[in-house]
Design a protein around this motif. Structure first.
Motif, PDB file in Angstrom:
ATOM      1  N   CYS A  24      84.460 -42.664 -59.727  1.00 40.15           N
ATOM      2  CA  CYS A  24      85.391 -43.680 -60.224  1.00 40.15           C
ATOM      3  C   CYS A  24      84.795 -45.072 -60.092  1.00 40.15           C
ATOM      4  CB  CYS A  24      86.728 -43.601 -59.480  1.00 40.15           C
ATOM      5  SG  CYS A  24      86.654 -44.146 -57.762  1.00 40.15           S
ATOM      6  N   GLY A  25      83.858 -45.241 -59.156  1.00 45.13           N
ATOM      7  CA  GLY A  25      83.180 -46.522 -59.032  1.00 45.13           C
ATOM      8  C   GLY A  25      83.863 -47.518 -58.121  1.00 45.13           C
ATOM      9  N   ALA A  26      84.949 -47.116 -57.466  1.00 48.95           N
ATOM     10  CA  ALA A  26      85.655 -48.054 -56.582  1.00 48.95           C
ATOM     11  C   ALA A  26      84.726 -48.548 -55.474  1.00 48.95           C
ATOM     12  CB  ALA A  26      86.894 -47.375 -55.987  1.00 48.95           C
ATOM     13  N   CYS A  27      83.930 -47.633 -54.914  1.00 46.72           N
ATOM     14  CA  CYS A  27      83.038 -48.022 -53.815  1.00 46.72           C
ATOM     15  C   CYS A  27      81.953 -48.975 -54.312  1.00 46.72           C
ATOM     16  CB  CYS A  27      82.431 -46.785 -53.164  1.00 46.72           C
ATOM     17  SG  CYS A  27      81.572 -45.701 -54.326  1.00 46.72           S
ATOM     18  N   VAL A  28      81.507 -48.757 -55.562  1.00 43.87           N
ATOM     19  CA  VAL A  28      80.448 -49.607 -56.114  1.00 43.87           C
ATOM     20  C   VAL A  28      80.942 -51.043 -56.219  1.00 43.87           C
ATOM     21  CG1 VAL A  28      78.903 -49.953 -58.066  1.00 43.87           C
ATOM     22  CG2 VAL A  28      79.561 -47.632 -57.400  1.00 43.87           C
ATOM     23  N   ALA A  29      82.192 -51.170 -56.699  1.00 43.98           N
ATOM     24  CA  ALA A  29      82.750 -52.509 -56.852  1.00 43.98           C
ATOM     25  C   ALA A  29      82.983 -53.162 -55.501  1.00 43.98           C
ATOM     26  CB  ALA A  29      84.060 -52.432 -57.640  1.00 43.98           C
ATOM     27  N   ALA A  30      83.317 -52.333 -54.499  1.00 45.79           N
ATOM     28  CA  ALA A  30      83.680 -52.898 -53.198  1.00 45.79           C
ATOM     29  C   ALA A  30      82.466 -53.193 -52.328  1.00 45.79           C
ATOM     30  CB  ALA A  30      84.623 -51.934 -52.468  1.00 45.79           C
ATOM     31  N   CYS A  31      81.348 -52.527 -52.585  1.00 48.41           N
ATOM     32  CA  CYS A  31      80.186 -52.639 -51.689  1.00 48.41           C
ATOM     33  C   CYS A  31      79.584 -54.039 -51.773  1.00 48.41           C
ATOM     34  CB  CYS A  31      79.139 -51.594 -52.072  1.00 48.41           C
ATOM     35  SG  CYS A  31      77.691 -51.656 -51.004  1.00 48.41           S
TER      36      CYS A  31
END
Lengths: 449, 449
Positions: A418-425
């Protein structure tokens, strides 16, 4: 009775001779009395009465105001249809005495020592069928719910019509009389930007069923206040035609207000529905005896918590989000977790049964393999600062913390990309496979040049 | 080309010198010519032309007027998405020559000798998913379908909007211009006692999708003529709100007529929708360039035959009858036969997918046993005259004729106890278990006394 069975000494004799009475000490409300009603029940002369504290006749709402007995079936047509003991009402759990029910139960099915148990069960799949809640009609004060006795919600009216309900299935006002006129207001809290903007899908049809029941049971004039009559299913439009034939008055316009302020003698003692009849372009006042509100079906308050537990996200309307609105109406983003019924969105019985069978079919056809998302996140171990932000944002519990390496790690089988972690990292350690920043920039450049 | 490849000698040279031309014998329409178009296709100078017999420009309808090639995929997004040979159009099946396609196909997938085959497959269960047909809009002449070029059905409009459609996805009138205004008429043949009284359930939503597409592709004014806007599903009402925000004009009233008779200069050259706008209580005339009709979804013509084959009865609306409208929406009265999708009643994609998964689930959960109806018919052998009337009325093929005994016999496993044979039996030999005439009379007597 009070002392021997219940185990409380709340009543005794007072006065002497012909004045001698059974009552509470000094005839005053007793602190010891638990208001169980046992004394009034066994008294053969009717000399003892339990005063209704509120002093209000509770004809319709009695089902809601409290239990009539401490042992009861939770609600009509409950599954499993077996009684339980309400610990808050049971005399035994207040005084450790009584247990009359144990003596009366021939198959000895009652055991006061049983306690609630939590069992852990290993399963390969789960279907969430947590259902819905009804919109609280008292949130719209202008409809007078809770203020006027004869303004009911649809579920209360359903109880009223039920043969095992408080009136034995008769449609009666709070004063016990039959209504001469009755209004049914659709879309209470639904299709309303101030409350729920979606359509609750089932109200039009059950509202017409109510009209049919009232027509059958009384001679009342029936008014349906609707915005659009959504009779969409098999045989529904035919039922709508039939109701028009039965003389139900369909008024196209949302009810604006329910009031008891009479402007004319005919309105005295009535509830007046004020509404804009959009088909004649006029504001009308229609006096009726009883009002049934059709509240919105809303997502359960615990939907977010349950969703978090199972890795299922919520749609904007608060219901569980299906995997795909058209092609995956019973699956979710979480492998092995399915949804059916009104927890996904408001729906009627045929659609719920079909969706439930669909979810069961989806479980039955699960293979002994797991489908992995081709696009998933990867964490660069060298860059990860171990801040754990990605763990908190991951909706699929796919990231865990490696204590030895002090970094976050992705469980590839769980990751849905989903990419949530990518945006948050914040350190740029998390990246989506095939969608790294540099790749996306290259794509944008390619598209723009 | 004509002689060598196609195998017909329909064209030759005529005249001499500079007048020399390739044409049909005596320049007259040829009986030998099969109008394959091969000569025109290979001619490098464009000297040969195939005259369009109807002489009409077929911009939109070309997909329907006939195949463009003899080898084609049956329709867009067909499953399986492979081409087939149209024997009526293929040159080979007319002249036994050509076979150019065989030479061109590198993987040698073309075989002109293949014939249709019927295979017998033993199965334990069947799911009927035969779908629906569209109501023939030309049955309502006042909408002008088939008479006006720019009156399309929704399916034709869907083709028009499709990127692989005849206009490459552009919304164009027959003359190739963009429409300045467009009307979408809901409920064409649906909710109409003269045609189909039921609601087709899907039209409101796809009509709004059309409005959205037109809004996106053109600057046209869009008018939706509806009776009730049935946006009942998850996210549907939200889409309705969005369309209102996009400036679509929703007019509550069934379109009464589409005409090209102009009453004012502004109406010249337009199609005029006449309708009663029920919200302002006025008859209006709205001139538009294009009209999209939303035809009723109707049961397939072969539904009765297919139903008879599988022992599935039809509902009043002509669709397959489910076992129970609420509790058995995917089962039928015939054991092991299930239904899903629009063959049961009109429904949209999410509901169809859910029901399809439900039918699959019902099949997967079939046990290796058969549930027998407790109430079934019995035939008294002594009374049966062997007239076979019961056999012809049994919808479940549960009765067979015993040649030796010259009587009808009931197969108990198949009998559903519907009682059709009991009503039809003129000798009183057929009776329903527990519902014999004498028992019913006794019940009636008991109820009346």
């Amino acid at each position: 009775m009070c002392e021997e069975v219940v185990g409380v000494s709340a009543i005794s004799f007072a006065n002497r001779g012909i004045e001698r009475r059974v009552t509470t000490p000094f005839n005053a409300p007793s602190d010891t009395c638990i208001a169980c009603g046992a004394c009034a029940y066994v008294c053969p002369t009717g000399a003892i009465s339990i005063e209704d504290i509120k002093g209000r006749q509770v004809l319709h709402q009695e089902l809601y105001l409290g239990p009539t007995t401490a042992i009861r079936v939770p609600f009509m047509q409950a599954i499993p249809n077996v009684p339980f003991i309400d610990k808050d009402a049971c005399i035994h759990f207040k005084t450790e005495n009584c247990k009359l029910c144990e003596k009366a139960c021939e198959p000895q099915a009652i055991n006061h020592e049983m306690t609630d148990e939590y069992e852990e069960i290993d399963v390969g799949a789960a279907i969430l069928t947590t259902g819905f809640e009804l919109f609280d009609c008292s949130r719209i004060p202008r409809y007078g719910y809770g203020r006027f006795d004869n303004v009911l919600t649809s579920l209360e009216f359903e109880h009223l019509c039920h043969a095992s309900g408080p009136t034995g299935g008769k449609v009666l006002l709070q004063d016990g009389n039959k209504p001469e006129s009755l209004a049914i207001l659709h879309c209470v809290g639904s299709r309303d930007k101030n409350y729920k903007s979606y359509c609750s899908r089932v109200c039009c049809m059950y509202a017409m069923k109510f009209a049919h029941l009232v027509h059958e049971k009384t001679d009342a004039h029936i008014y349906e206040f609707y915005i659009d009559l959504r009779a969409f299913g098999k045989g529904y439009e035919e039922f709508y035609n039939r109701m028009q034939g039965e003389g139900v008055n369909f008024i196209r316009g949302r009810g604006a207000e329910v009031t008891d302020v009479a402007l004319t003698p005919e309105e005295e003692g009535k509830l007046i529905i004020r509404c804009e009849d959009t088909l004649i372009g006029m504001v009308r006042r229609i006096p009726v005896d009883m009002v049934v509100l059709c509240p919105a079906m809303v997502a359960r308050k615990d939907a977010e918590a349950v969703g978090k537990l199972f890795g299922v996200t919520l749609s904007q309307d608060g219901f569980f989000r299906e995997q795909h609105p058209k092609l995956g109406p019973v699956s979710t983003d979480a492998d092995g977790v399915f949804i059916a019924g009104a927890c996904q969105s408001p729906k009627d019985i045929p659609d719920t049964v079909a969706q439930g069978a669909g979810a069961a079919g989806a479980v039955l056809s699960l293979g002994d393999y797991v489908t992995i998302e081709p696009i998933k996140s990867v964490i660069d171990e060298a860059l990860c600062a171990g801040c754990k932000i990605c763990i908190s944002v991951c909706p699929y519990d796919a990231i865990s913390y490696n204590q030895d390496k002090k970094i976050s790690q992705i469980e590839e089988v769980l990751c849905k990309g989903c990419g949530a972690c990518v945006a948050a990292c914040s350190s740029g350690a998390a990246n989506q496979q095939s969608f790294k920043d540099v790749q996306i920039y290259a794509e944008i450049e390619g598209a723009l040049v």
